[in-house]
Structure formats: structure tokens, C-alpha cells
Scaffold this motif. Structure first.
Motif, short mmCIF file in Angstrom:
data_model
loop_
_atom_site.label_atom_id
_atom_site.label_comp_id
_atom_site.label_asym_id
_atom_site.label_seq_id
_atom_site.Cartn_x
_atom_site.Cartn_y
_atom_site.Cartn_z
N LEU A 1 10.26 2.90 4.63
CA LEU A 1 10.77 4.03 3.85
C LEU A 1 11.22 3.51 2.49
CD1 LEU A 1 12.86 5.90 6.59
CD2 LEU A 1 10.58 6.45 5.76
N GLY A 2 10.31 3.58 1.52
CA GLY A 2 10.62 3.04 0.20
C GLY A 2 9.89 3.79 -0.90
N PRO A 3 10.18 3.47 -2.15
CA PRO A 3 9.57 4.15 -3.30
C PRO A 3 8.17 3.64 -3.59
CG PRO A 3 11.05 2.45 -4.07
CD PRO A 3 11.14 2.44 -2.56
N GLY A 4 7.47 4.38 -4.44
CA GLY A 4 6.17 3.94 -4.92
C GLY A 4 5.11 3.86 -3.84
N ARG A 5 5.20 4.70 -2.84
CA ARG A 5 4.25 4.66 -1.72
C ARG A 5 3.62 6.02 -1.48
NH1 ARG A 5 7.92 0.87 2.29
NH2 ARG A 5 7.57 -1.04 1.14
N CYS A 6 2.52 5.98 -0.79
CA CYS A 6 1.84 7.21 -0.38
C CYS A 6 1.88 7.27 1.14
CB CYS A 6 0.40 7.23 -0.88
SG CYS A 6 -0.50 8.72 -0.37
N PHE A 7 2.51 8.30 1.67
CA PHE A 7 2.58 8.50 3.11
C PHE A 7 1.46 9.44 3.52
CE2 PHE A 7 6.77 7.21 1.79
CZ PHE A 7 7.18 6.34 2.79
N VAL A 8 0.57 8.94 4.37
CA VAL A 8 -0.57 9.74 4.83
C VAL A 8 -0.30 10.17 6.26
CG1 VAL A 8 -3.06 9.83 5.18
CG2 VAL A 8 -2.11 8.41 3.34
N GLU A 9 -0.06 11.47 6.47
CA GLU A 9 0.19 11.98 7.82
C GLU A 9 -1.12 12.50 8.40
OE1 GLU A 9 2.89 15.13 10.41
OE2 GLU A 9 3.17 15.02 8.24
N PRO B 1 -8.21 11.65 -5.26
CA PRO B 1 -7.89 11.40 -6.68
C PRO B 1 -6.60 10.63 -6.92
CG PRO B 1 -8.78 13.60 -6.42
CD PRO B 1 -8.68 13.03 -5.03
N VAL B 2 -5.51 10.97 -6.22
CA VAL B 2 -4.24 10.29 -6.51
C VAL B 2 -4.30 8.82 -6.13
CG1 VAL B 2 -3.21 10.87 -4.24
CG2 VAL B 2 -1.73 10.40 -6.21
N LEU B 3 -5.01 8.47 -5.04
CA LEU B 3 -5.12 7.07 -4.64
C LEU B 3 -6.15 6.34 -5.49
CD1 LEU B 3 -4.90 7.33 -0.73
CD2 LEU B 3 -3.13 6.62 -2.34
N LYS C 1 -3.86 3.69 -6.88
CA LYS C 1 -3.98 2.60 -5.92
C LYS C 1 -2.65 2.30 -5.25
CE LYS C 1 -8.33 1.95 -6.66
NZ LYS C 1 -9.32 2.34 -5.66
N LEU C 2 -2.00 3.34 -4.75
CA LEU C 2 -0.69 3.19 -4.12
C LEU C 2 -0.79 2.48 -2.78
CD1 LEU C 2 0.66 6.81 -4.72
CD2 LEU C 2 1.38 4.76 -5.93
N PRO C 3 0.24 1.70 -2.41
CA PRO C 3 0.29 1.19 -1.05
C PRO C 3 0.50 2.36 -0.09
CG PRO C 3 2.32 0.69 -2.22
CD PRO C 3 1.37 1.24 -3.23
N VAL C 4 -0.23 2.35 1.01
CA VAL C 4 -0.26 3.50 1.91
C VAL C 4 0.51 3.19 3.20
CG1 VAL C 4 -1.82 4.72 3.49
CG2 VAL C 4 -2.36 4.59 1.06
N SER D 1 10.57 -9.89 5.16
CA SER D 1 9.48 -9.28 4.39
C SER D 1 8.35 -8.91 5.33
CB SER D 1 8.98 -10.26 3.33
OG SER D 1 7.90 -9.72 2.62
N THR D 2 8.46 -7.68 5.88
CA THR D 2 7.45 -7.25 6.84
C THR D 2 6.29 -6.54 6.16
OG1 THR D 2 8.77 -5.27 7.20
CG2 THR D 2 9.03 -7.05 8.79
N THR D 3 6.48 -6.08 4.92
CA THR D 3 5.39 -5.44 4.22
C THR D 3 4.84 -6.41 3.18
OG1 THR D 3 7.09 -4.41 2.87
CG2 THR D 3 6.07 -3.04 4.56
N GLU D 4 3.82 -7.10 3.55
CA GLU D 4 3.24 -8.14 2.69
C GLU D 4 2.71 -7.54 1.40
OE1 GLU D 4 3.28 -11.17 2.82
OE2 GLU D 4 1.63 -11.96 1.67
N ASP D 5 2.95 -8.25 0.28
CA ASP D 5 2.63 -7.72 -1.03
C ASP D 5 1.15 -7.45 -1.26
OD1 ASP D 5 5.26 -7.72 -1.70
OD2 ASP D 5 5.23 -9.69 -2.67
N HIS D 6 0.27 -8.15 -0.56
CA HIS D 6 -1.13 -8.06 -0.91
C HIS D 6 -1.92 -7.12 0.00
CE1 HIS D 6 -0.21 -11.26 -3.65
NE2 HIS D 6 0.12 -12.07 -2.68
N LYS D 7 -1.25 -6.33 0.81
CA LYS D 7 -1.95 -5.41 1.69
C LYS D 7 -1.88 -3.98 1.14
CE LYS D 7 -3.29 -7.82 5.36
NZ LYS D 7 -4.69 -7.86 5.81
N PRO D 8 -3.03 -3.34 0.94
CA PRO D 8 -3.01 -1.95 0.45
C PRO D 8 -2.42 -0.98 1.45
CG PRO D 8 -5.24 -2.66 0.96
CD PRO D 8 -4.39 -3.87 1.06
#
Length: 461
Positions: free
Chosen positions: A166-174, A237-239, A243-246, A302-309
Motif C-alpha cells: 500500500l504505497g504511492p506511485g502504483r497502479c492497482f489492478v483488480e 494507455p495509462v500503463l 510504466k507504473l509498478p503494478v 525490502s519486499t518490493t524489489e526495485d527492478h520488478k514491474p
């Protein structure tokens, strides 16, 4: 007929048509041919014979008929997430479970138990909650069904928070969004967070959506009416632009839809962001991930590795009896333990024994495939198979109710383990846990995955 209504009597429904005719007419447009002064001929619509059209207006009607094929959205790519291309792996005719002899059934159970040896079958209980839902959970106006949904949504959000998703700058795909209540609560939890995007994937039109409640400018809700099988996320289009982390989420994502969603996230979307389709993509993806990294709480792992889309996956599983070998992501695991499509077919049918046909009182069911928060009082997807589909009545003399339930749970865990191995091979730490009590939902297993920083991909030959 009722005043102002069509005078046509519908035999099938044993009542008059309830459509409104034009001023001065006795019949509506559908039944206008019954007017004595009207000699125009009506014919069945070639796109949908359930309704008719005037023959001399056919071409005009075809251009606006609701059953016409509509233009595909830009993110529609036929069968991009379908999986298996080699149809020779699929048996031509699948014999029903009820047709098996006692010996064949016992042999299947033996193979099931052998394949399950060494697997983690006793899942950890991780029933959490989240502050965003505390007010709703304490509202006495909510009925039992609404309260059960809220408890599940609270635990899903609690697990997401524990994984720092749960953080900023992300795209949540339900996926299988239905009314969009899970995204709604994620949005409430991120009330003071900027740059949040929500994509609600649902193939069917849905009534009573909650999307309209989100009017604030710092979060954006967009619905994608498409089957997950044909969804190419990197063309949304938005992704494509940001290129947001999903973060992939879902509450009771039914059967094969879970496998389609995993492939959608980890193959079609990740492939593009890793630069397999275009060169600049990795830099943009890493920049987006780096932006969200500083917002992690101090001291957090750091469970969300920086280099994973794909920053993470949290899906409440459901309806294993609706899984399909063609779409299943764990085929490699099944083959490694000497199993194939035939065994998978029987195991996915037997998985229903864990939740169906156990008690006469649990006979109601919801027929929705991948929605949530249905208006009836029955927990969605739990009892979609009848006793006959679950197995023949003769099984009552061979296996006790508890034995059938145990075997059904074993089938579910075996299928889920294939998904876990798939996620691990894709570079993720994956886990299964009970996220709510069985009294709240019999489908109470949550699949979670976050990038594994120590993952080393297998060399390609």
C-alpha cells in the motif's frame, strides 16, 4: 394489458408485454406487425434472433444493434494470456468422475497423496485487519453477508500492508472486479497518498458499481471491460505512458481466471517492461519503482524489489473446480510429479469435495464467475457444483464426508502448489495462507507474492 402498455400477450410468460407502444399504437415496435393497418414484415435479427426487426429497416438496424460486434479496445490481444498452444496435450474426451470404477477412483486418490508428499499442506493462519474498514466493521446496520465481505476485505488489506504494497506511485489492478469494492477500500486506505491509479478488470457489465464514489483528483479509477485471457496490460494507455509498478489484486478470483491473471501480470506485462518488446522500457520501469522505494517505512524489509514491474500480487483463491489445464500455470509442476491433463481434470473436479455436497443446508449458490459482493446472502462461488457434479452418490458408501473433504482440500493444495512454483520460477516469494475463518468463507486461502531480491534466473539454452 396495462394502460399504456403493449397489447401483445406473451404465451411463454403468461402475461402481456410490458413495453410501451408509440403514441396512437396498440403494440410496441417488437410486436408492431400485429397491428391490422401495418403490413410491414418483421424478421428475426441475424445478430441475435431473440429480437425482431422490420425487414425494410434491417441494414439500418444492424448498424446500431446492441448485439453487433463492437470495436476491440487497444489493450485487447486475442488469447495473449491463454497459455497452452499445443492442443495435443489435451485429451479429446474427458470421462466424468462418476463413470470411474472404485478401483480407478482409489488409484487416483493414491496418486494424489503420492504427489502431495513433501508439500506444505498445513497453511499458516494470517487473519489481519486494516484501520480503513474499522468504521464499516463496527456499523450495526450491516447485515451478516455484508459483515463477512468486510472481514475478508479488511484481512486482504491487512496482508497487503504487511507486504508493504500500500504505497504511492502504483497502479492497482483488480481482476474480476465486480462492483469494485476491494479497490474502493484500497483507495480509502490510501486516502492521503498521491499518484494512485486503479484498473478494474471485469468482462461483464456490472450494476451498482462503487466507482462513482471516487471523485478526488489524486486517484484515478478506470474500468477495462475485457476477458483477462485477452488483456494486454502494457497496451492500457495509462500503463503504456507511465510504466507504473503494478499490484495485482482480486477477491475470489474464480478458477482459471487466477491463472490468466498471473500470466497477464508476469508474462505479457513484465515482458514488455523488461525490454523484450522495446529498449527504453526498463529505464522507465526502474525509475517508477525507485520513486516508491523511499516511502517504505523505516526498518521494513525490502519486499518490493526495485527492478520488478509487478510490485506484488494478492489474490483470494476460489473455485478450483473451474480450473482448466489449457490456462493452468502449474503444468510444469504437475509433469514433474508424473501427472498430466487427465489427472488434472479429475483432481479439479474432486477439489469441489472440500466445499460442496457436504451438507444439505449448503445448497444455494452464486452463479457469477468473477464478481464479488453479490446482492444475495450466499458467499459467492462456494457451492457452484451440485452433488452430482461433485461425485456419484455411490461414493457415500466408499468415502466418508470427512474423507471426501480431506481429499478435496488436498486437490486444492496440489493445484495451488503448481501456482506457487510458477511464481517462484518467475522470481517471486510466494505463499499461501488462511486469511479468514472458514465460518466467514469456505474459500479462505490467500495467494500472495512479492519480488525475491535473491532470485537468480535459470540460464536459457
Amino acid at each position: 394489458p396495462e394502460p399504456g402498455r403493449c397489447a401483445h400477450f406473451v404465451l411463454r410468460k403468461k402475461r402481456f408485454c410490458r413495453m410501451m407502444p408509440a403514441p396512437g399504437r396498440r403494440f410496441c415496435g417488437e410486436h408492431g406487425h400485429e397491428e391490422e393497418q401495418n403490413d410491414r414484415k418483421r424478421i428475426p435479427c441475424p445478430l441475435d434472433p431473440k429480437h425482431t426487426v422490420y425487414e425494410d429497416q434491417l441494414q439500418k438496424h444492424l448498424k446500431k444493434c446492441n448485439s453487433r460486434e463492437k470495436p476491440k479496445p487497444v489493450y485487447f490481444v486475442q488469447d495473449i494470456n491463454a497459455g497452452l498452444k499445443d492442443v495435443t496435450e489435451i485429451p479429446e474426451k474427458q470421462v466424468p468422475l462418476s463413470s470411474l470404477s472404485i478401483e480407478e477412483l482409489q488409484n487416483l486418490i493414491t496418486r494424489l497423496k503420492k504427489a502431495s508428499n513433501g508439500l506444505e499442506l498445513h497453511l499458516k493462519e494470517q487473519i489481519l485487519s486494516h484501520q480503513a474498514l474499522q468504521e464499516a466493521l463496527s456499523d450495526s446496520k450491516n447485515g451478516e453477508s455484508a459483515f463477512k465481505h468486510l472481514k475478508q476485505q479488511a484481512s486482504i488489506l491487512g496482508n497487503m500492508e504487511k507486504l508493504h504494497l500500500l504505497g504511492p506511485g502504483r497502479c492497482f489492478v483488480e481482476f474480476g472486479a465486480g462492483r469494485g469494492k476491494l479497490s474502493h477500500w484500497v483507495d480509502i486506505a490510501l486516502e492521503n497518498v498521491e499518484s494512485v491509479q486503479f484498473l478494474l478488470v471485469e468482462r461483464a457489465t456490472t450494476r451498482f458499481k462503487v466507482d462513482g464514489k471516487h471523485k478526488r483528483s489524486d486517484s484515478v479509477f478506470e474500468r477495462l471491460q475485457v476477458d483477462i485471457q485477452h488483456l494486454c496490460l502494457n497496451k492500457v494507455p495509462v500503463l503504456e505512458k507511465k510504466k507504473l509498478p503494478v499490484v495485482g489484486i482480486g477477491k475470489h478470483l474464480c478458477g482459471a481466471a487466477t491463472d490468466l491473471a498471473l500470466r497477464c501480470l508476469l508474462e505479457s506485462y513484465t515482458a514488455c517492461c523488461d525490454g523484450k518488446d522495446e529498449e527504453p522500457a526498463p529505464k522507465r520501469c526502474r525509475a517508477a519503482q525507485t520513486e516508491v522505494a523511499p516511502h517504505k517505512s523505516a526498518g521494513n524489509e525490502s519486499t518490493t524489489e526495485d527492478h520488478k514491474p509487478v510490485a506484488g500480487i494478492v489474490i483470494a483463491l476460489c473455485c478450483h473446480h473451474k480450473c482448466d489445464w489449457t490456462h493452468y500455470v502449474g503444468r510444469k509442476f504437475f509433469k514433474s510429479v508424473g501427472l498430466g491433463p487427465v489427472e488434472f481434470h479429475y483432481f479439479q473436479r474432486m477439489s469441489s469435495w472440500a466445499t460442496c455436497g457436504m451438507q444439505e443446508t449448503r445448497s444455494k449458490s452464486s452463479t457469477s464467475e468473477d464478481g464479488e459482493d453479490q446482492t444475495n446472502d450466499t458467499e459467492e462461488h462456494e457451492h457452484t457444483l451440485s452433488r452430482t457434479a461433485s461425485g456419484p452418490d455411490t461414493l457415500q458408501g466408499i468415502l466418508s464426508v470427512e474423507e471426501r473433504k480431506e481429499i478435496g482440500c488436498l486437490c486444492k493444495r496440489l493445484i495451488d502448489h503448481g501456482r506457487i512454483e510458477y511464481l517462484q520460477q518467475q522470481g517471486y516469494k510466494a505463499a499461501l495462507q488462511y486469511y479468514t475463518e472458514s465460518a466467514v468463507s469456505l474459500e479462505n486461502v490467500l495467494l500472495t507474492a512479492v519480488p525475491n531480491p535473491s532470485f537468480i534466473p535459470e540460464p536459457t539454452i
